[in-house]
Design an enzyme around this catalytic site. Structure first.
Site, PDB file in Angstrom:
ATOM      1  CG  HIS A   1      -0.247  -0.101   2.668  1.00  0.00           C
ATOM      2  ND1 HIS A   1       0.216   1.073   3.070  1.00  0.00           N
ATOM      3  CD2 HIS A   1       0.107  -1.068   3.146  1.00  0.00           C
ATOM      4  CE1 HIS A   1       0.842   0.468   4.114  1.00  0.00           C
ATOM      5  NE2 HIS A   1       0.861  -0.606   4.459  1.00  0.00           N
ATOM      6  CG  ASP A   2      -0.455   4.161   1.229  1.00  0.00           C
ATOM      7  OD1 ASP A   2      -1.438   4.777   0.881  1.00  0.00           O
ATOM      8  OD2 ASP A   2      -0.543   3.505   2.171  1.00  0.00           O
TER       9      ASP A   2
ATOM     10  N   GLY B   1       4.959  -1.213   2.714  1.00  0.00           N
ATOM     11  CA  GLY B   1       4.189   0.145   2.497  1.00  0.00           C
ATOM     12  C   GLY B   1       5.207   1.272   2.433  1.00  0.00           C
TER      13      GLY B   1
END
Length: 264
Positions: free
Chosen positions: A126-127, A144
């Site tokens: 994520h991200d 992440g």
């Protein structure tokens, strides 16, 4: 949204009516596509691909069997907020690859650039912000909030710690754990990664001359004494007319409080 009439869809594929399937797409057998997915022109899903969430895939990208794109991030803070995964054009996403969308706390979007190669069973969390022409070799795991700039290569079975930045053109050797930022054009090797010089092959492929390489080597020598940021600040104050040196200095002095992988 709708399925463009020029797309080819195997009868066994399951596509939500709200999904957007662009012109010339090829959807192979047993693929599953969720209602908020958008596929650009000419995207090809080989077979058994599952795509969910607010996921966009750019023109000409090819996704191989058993890839899973856009499912909920592996982050215990995630509460189902509407975040996105945006994948650029002409990527090759091989078997078993996983890519997760962003989180509210990380900006809300995971972004993949153009012309990348993501080999079997690699993972983008994520991200993350992944640049153009990035290569992740088999079984690489990117945690992440990481940033991988253009032309980065990460060797097989390597892991990158969360929030790490890897500068343009850097090369990470196989079976390496990267726990701190990597300067542009750096070469990182070893089970606990250390900066082991310059990615000379990559530099030459991108047109760097002998003077550029010598200037970068001179800079690495200076950075090896004391604090990376203090040494970089001193060199920046002296000024430089070399674009590669300036790029490394700007990266080191950029908006980050993380440490850097240092020379041996």
């Amino acid at each position: 949204m709708a399925i463009d009439p020029t797309a080819t869809v195997h009868p066994s594929a399951v596509i939500a009516p709200e999904a957007g399937i662009g012109p010339g797409c090829l959807i192979g057998p047993f693929c599953v596509i969720g209602p908020e997915v958008t596929l650009g022109p000419g995207v090809e899903l080989k077979s058994h691909v599952v795509i969910e969430g607010l996921t966009e895939i750019g023109e000409g990208t090819v996704v191989y069997p058993f890839a899973s794109l856009g499912h909920a991030p592996q982050d215990l803070k995630f509460r189902g907020e509407p975040t996105r995964l945006v994948i650029g054009a002409r990527n090759r996403i091989r078997e078993g690859v996983t890519m997760n969308p962003g989180t509210d706390g990380g900006g809300g979007v995971t972004r993949i650039g153009d012309d990348g190669l993501f080999m079997a069973n690699s993972h983008v969390a994520h991200d993350c912000q992944i640049g153009d022409r990035v290569i992740l070799v088999n079984n690489v795991a990117i945690a992440g909030h990481c940033i991988l700039e253009d032309d980065v290569i990460v060797g097989g079975l390597s892991g990158v710690h969360q929030f790490v930045r890897i500068g343009r053109g850097a090369m990470i050797g196989a079976v390496t754990m990267v726990t701190a930022d990597v300067i542009p054009h750096g070469l990182v090797q070893g089970p606990r990664g250390v900066l082991d010089g310059l990615n000379l092959v990559g530099l030459k492929r991108r047109g760097a001359g002998k003077a550029d390489i010598l200037a970068l080597r001179d800079l690495l020598g200076d950075l090896g004494h004391g604090s990376f940021r203090d040494s970089a600040r001193e060199r920046a104050n002296e000024g430089t007319d070399n674009d590669y040196v300036r790029e490394v200095l700007d990266f080191i002095l950029g908006p980050s409080d993380r440490s850097f992988l240092a020379p041996r």
